[in-house]
Write a protein that holds these residues in place. Structure first.
Motif, mmCIF file in Angstrom:
data_model
loop_
_atom_site.group_PDB
_atom_site.id
_atom_site.type_symbol
_atom_site.label_atom_id
_atom_site.label_comp_id
_atom_site.label_asym_id
_atom_site.label_seq_id
_atom_site.Cartn_x
_atom_site.Cartn_y
_atom_site.Cartn_z
ATOM 1 N N GLN A 55 0.852 -1.188 0.000
ATOM 2 C CA GLN A 55 0.000 0.000 0.000
ATOM 3 C C GLN A 55 0.892 1.244 0.000
ATOM 4 O OE1 GLN A 55 -3.378 -0.439 -0.231
ATOM 5 N NE2 GLN A 55 -2.796 -2.591 -0.345
ATOM 6 N N PRO A 56 0.358 2.391 -0.438
ATOM 7 C CA PRO A 56 1.154 3.623 -0.403
ATOM 8 C C PRO A 56 1.676 3.876 1.019
ATOM 9 C CG PRO A 56 -0.875 3.984 -1.628
ATOM 10 C CD PRO A 56 -0.987 2.618 -1.001
ATOM 11 N N GLY A 57 2.951 4.184 1.121
ATOM 12 C CA GLY A 57 3.560 4.458 2.416
ATOM 13 C C GLY A 57 4.183 3.248 3.099
ATOM 14 N N ASP A 58 3.881 2.066 2.600
ATOM 15 C CA ASP A 58 4.480 0.852 3.182
ATOM 16 C C ASP A 58 5.976 0.829 2.920
ATOM 17 O OD1 ASP A 58 2.107 -0.135 4.152
ATOM 18 O OD2 ASP A 58 1.852 -1.646 2.570
ATOM 19 N N THR A 59 6.727 0.379 3.903
ATOM 20 C CA THR A 59 8.163 0.174 3.711
ATOM 21 C C THR A 59 8.490 -1.266 4.064
ATOM 22 O OG1 THR A 59 8.824 0.735 5.976
ATOM 23 C CG2 THR A 59 8.650 2.568 4.391
ATOM 24 N N LEU A 60 9.572 -1.743 3.550
ATOM 25 C CA LEU A 60 9.998 -3.109 3.839
ATOM 26 C C LEU A 60 10.227 -3.286 5.335
ATOM 27 C CD1 LEU A 60 10.565 -5.739 2.351
ATOM 28 C CD2 LEU A 60 12.929 -5.022 2.104
ATOM 29 N N TRP A 61 10.787 -2.268 5.973
ATOM 30 C CA TRP A 61 11.076 -2.358 7.407
ATOM 31 C C TRP A 61 9.797 -2.364 8.237
ATOM 32 C CZ3 TRP A 61 15.895 -3.027 9.607
ATOM 33 C CH2 TRP A 61 16.941 -3.100 8.678
ATOM 34 N N VAL A 75 14.712 -7.540 13.296
ATOM 35 C CA VAL A 75 14.067 -6.995 12.100
ATOM 36 C C VAL A 75 15.036 -6.990 10.917
ATOM 37 C CG1 VAL A 75 12.978 -4.955 11.090
ATOM 38 C CG2 VAL A 75 12.359 -5.682 13.395
ATOM 39 N N PRO A 76 16.302 -6.567 11.097
ATOM 40 C CA PRO A 76 17.224 -6.608 9.950
ATOM 41 C C PRO A 76 17.391 -8.019 9.360
ATOM 42 C CG PRO A 76 18.148 -5.238 11.676
ATOM 43 C CD PRO A 76 16.925 -5.888 12.245
ATOM 44 N N GLU A 77 17.388 -9.031 10.234
ATOM 45 C CA GLU A 77 17.486 -10.408 9.739
ATOM 46 C C GLU A 77 16.263 -10.756 8.884
ATOM 47 O OE1 GLU A 77 17.493 -15.036 11.353
ATOM 48 O OE2 GLU A 77 17.266 -13.393 12.792
ATOM 49 N N TYR A 78 15.080 -10.375 9.369
ATOM 50 C CA TYR A 78 13.854 -10.689 8.632
ATOM 51 C C TYR A 78 13.766 -9.886 7.335
ATOM 52 C CZ TYR A 78 8.982 -11.793 7.682
ATOM 53 O OH TYR A 78 7.826 -12.218 7.077
ATOM 54 N N VAL A 79 14.228 -8.636 7.352
ATOM 55 C CA VAL A 79 14.260 -7.831 6.120
ATOM 56 C C VAL A 79 15.141 -8.530 5.089
ATOM 57 C CG1 VAL A 79 15.109 -5.679 5.104
ATOM 58 C CG2 VAL A 79 13.717 -5.612 7.174
ATOM 59 N N LYS A 80 16.272 -9.040 5.532
ATOM 60 C CA LYS A 80 17.172 -9.771 4.623
ATOM 61 C C LYS A 80 16.458 -10.985 4.020
ATOM 62 C CE LYS A 80 21.587 -12.144 4.451
ATOM 63 N NZ LYS A 80 22.725 -12.671 5.211
ATOM 64 N N VAL A 81 15.714 -11.722 4.849
ATOM 65 C CA VAL A 81 14.963 -12.889 4.364
ATOM 66 C C VAL A 81 13.898 -12.452 3.357
ATOM 67 C CG1 VAL A 81 13.347 -14.712 5.057
ATOM 68 C CG2 VAL A 81 15.415 -14.305 6.399
ATOM 69 N N ASN A 86 11.868 -12.519 -2.126
ATOM 70 C CA ASN A 86 11.238 -11.729 -3.176
ATOM 71 C C ASN A 86 12.217 -11.254 -4.252
ATOM 72 O OD1 ASN A 86 8.281 -11.230 -2.310
ATOM 73 N ND2 ASN A 86 9.468 -11.013 -0.437
ATOM 74 N N SER A 87 13.447 -11.703 -4.181
ATOM 75 C CA SER A 87 14.487 -11.331 -5.153
ATOM 76 C C SER A 87 14.601 -9.815 -5.298
ATOM 77 C CB SER A 87 14.207 -11.974 -6.516
ATOM 78 O OG SER A 87 14.156 -13.365 -6.400
ATOM 79 N N LEU A 88 14.657 -9.141 -4.156
ATOM 80 C CA LEU A 88 14.774 -7.688 -4.150
ATOM 81 C C LEU A 88 16.231 -7.278 -3.994
ATOM 82 C CD1 LEU A 88 11.805 -6.781 -1.770
ATOM 83 C CD2 LEU A 88 11.830 -6.670 -4.267
ATOM 84 N N ASP A 89 16.645 -6.294 -4.774
ATOM 85 C CA ASP A 89 18.013 -5.779 -4.675
ATOM 86 C C ASP A 89 18.107 -4.596 -3.708
ATOM 87 O OD1 ASP A 89 18.981 -7.626 -6.544
ATOM 88 O OD2 ASP A 89 18.428 -6.315 -8.214
ATOM 89 N N SER A 90 16.968 -3.975 -3.410
ATOM 90 C CA SER A 90 16.970 -2.813 -2.521
ATOM 91 C C SER A 90 15.770 -2.906 -1.583
ATOM 92 C CB SER A 90 16.908 -1.521 -3.331
ATOM 93 O OG SER A 90 15.615 -1.342 -3.871
#
Length: 104
Positions: A55-61, A75-81, A86-90
């Motif tokens: 949704q607008p305003g959502d961030t990965l974190w 949280v950083p570990e889960y963001v990495k997962v 999702n094959s995200l580069d950023s």
């Protein structure tokens, strides 16, 4: 005489091939070959995946903070997962994009 020997070898080959195939099928049916999609979570229980729409305003974190399970220590570990699944580069997400998240 040679034809009999060839037939005998052919029959033995078929017998052993069929026996091996039957053995593999029985092992598969008895779940002798365990398979895990993610071995890091196989000891702690089942991990399931679902897709959410960004949704607008959502961030990965923010999504990581809201959806992180006890399987992850930070949280950083889960963001990495999440980035790996999702094959995200950023960390950048776009509204309307679908994101796969893990849950248990």
């Amino acid at each position: 005489m040679r034809k009999r020997a060839k037939k005998k070898h052919h029959r033995q080959f078929i017998f052993f091939s069929a026996s091996g195939l039957i053995a593999v099928i029985v092992c598969i049916m008895l779940n002798v070959f365990p398979v895990s999609a993610d071995s890091t979570h196989s000891q702690t229980g089942s991990v399931y995946y679902t897709s959410i729409e960004i949704q607008p305003g959502d961030t990965l974190w923010n999504i990581a903070e809201e959806t992180m399970t006890s399987e992850y220590s930070s949280v950083p570990e889960y963001v990495k997962v999440l980035k790996e699944i999702n094959s995200l580069d950023s960390d950048q997400l776009e509204a309307g994009q679908n994101l796969i998240i893990a849950y248990n």
